[in-house]
Write an enzyme that holds these catalytic residues in place. Structure first.
Site, mmCIF file in Angstrom:
data_model
loop_
_atom_site.group_PDB
_atom_site.id
_atom_site.type_symbol
_atom_site.label_atom_id
_atom_site.label_comp_id
_atom_site.label_asym_id
_atom_site.label_seq_id
_atom_site.Cartn_x
_atom_site.Cartn_y
_atom_site.Cartn_z
ATOM 1 N N GLU A 195 -3.154 15.876 12.676
ATOM 2 C CA GLU A 195 -2.852 14.448 12.624
ATOM 3 C C GLU A 195 -2.231 14.088 11.288
ATOM 4 O O GLU A 195 -1.205 13.402 11.224
ATOM 5 C CB GLU A 195 -4.136 13.618 12.804
ATOM 6 N N ASP A 214 -18.585 12.870 10.660
ATOM 7 C CA ASP A 214 -18.835 12.241 9.356
ATOM 8 C C ASP A 214 -18.818 10.717 9.429
ATOM 9 O O ASP A 214 -19.476 10.062 8.628
ATOM 10 C CB ASP A 214 -17.746 12.625 8.345
ATOM 11 N N THR A 215 -18.027 10.153 10.333
ATOM 12 C CA THR A 215 -17.705 8.730 10.200
ATOM 13 C C THR A 215 -17.816 7.900 11.473
ATOM 14 O O THR A 215 -17.759 6.673 11.395
ATOM 15 C CB THR A 215 -16.258 8.574 9.683
ATOM 16 N N ARG A 216 -17.930 8.513 12.633
ATOM 17 C CA ARG A 216 -17.893 7.752 13.884
ATOM 18 C C ARG A 216 -18.958 6.665 13.952
ATOM 19 O O ARG A 216 -18.691 5.558 14.413
ATOM 20 C CB ARG A 216 -18.029 8.668 15.093
#
Length: 187
Positions: free
Chosen positions: A94, A30-32
């Site tokens: 995480e 989604d964000t890399r």
């Protein structure tokens, strides 16, 4: 920084810094190539140390131990809640560790809602609710702690990127980095 439930898109470097400034938790696919890449680029000239993944290292559930060490070595955790964040076993692990470190040792937690409604995260609806239902099948023993972590984290004041600088990515990246620098300077 976390991967999809298939664990195929997030590799991890084997070496860790001792005292990291920031651990970024995100869903890679989604964000890399957007917000996360821009954040890491903005962190570098400010000498903000971060934990970075090595794309050549294969990913599996054993990586959780490495991620937990990186979280524990960090002063701040930046949570990038994106559309598919809750699909990822690693993201949720995480997050649970981050929230535990917040409660136990005062880890600073800063959420960013990247094209998601914070209410969906907090109320576990939409894609977040659907993802948790799927996790019930394979990770039933962990789902309650993940739900609590999502609700608690989404209750912390953070950034809704669509509402910062009219969604101008460079402006909200600058605001996030400045806020992190201010918090690090106070520490």
């Amino acid at each position: 920084m976390a991967s999809s439930s298939s664990h195929s898109d997030i590799p991890v470097s084997s070496s860790l810094s001792r005292n990291l400034d920031v651990f970024v938790s995100f869903k890679s696919s989604d964000t890399r190539d957007n917000i996360v890449d821009h954040l890491f680029t903005a962190f570098s000239p400010q000498e903000i140390s971060t934990y970075k993944y090595d794309p050549t290292v294969p990913v599996d559930k054993s990586i959780v131990h490495t991620l937990i060490k990186a979280i524990k070595d960090s002063q701040i955790s930046l949570l990038i809640f994106s559309e598919n964040y809750a699909d990822s076993y690693l993201c949720l692990e995480e997050l649970a560790c981050i929230m535990k470190c917040k409660d136990e040792r005062g880890l600073i937690v800063m959420p960013v809602f990247y094209h998601v409604d914070p209410k969906d995260v907090q109320k576990l609806t939409g894609k977040y609710g659907e993802a948790l239902e799927k996790h019930e099948l394979e990770n039933k023993d962990k789902v309650e702690s993940w739900k609590k972590a999502l609700v608690d984290a989404s209750s912390i004041a953070g950034w809704e990127v669509n509402h910062i600088a009219n969604g101008n990515e460079s402006r909200y990246i600058k605001e996030i980095v400045e806020t992190i620098l201010n918090r690090l300077n106070r520490l």
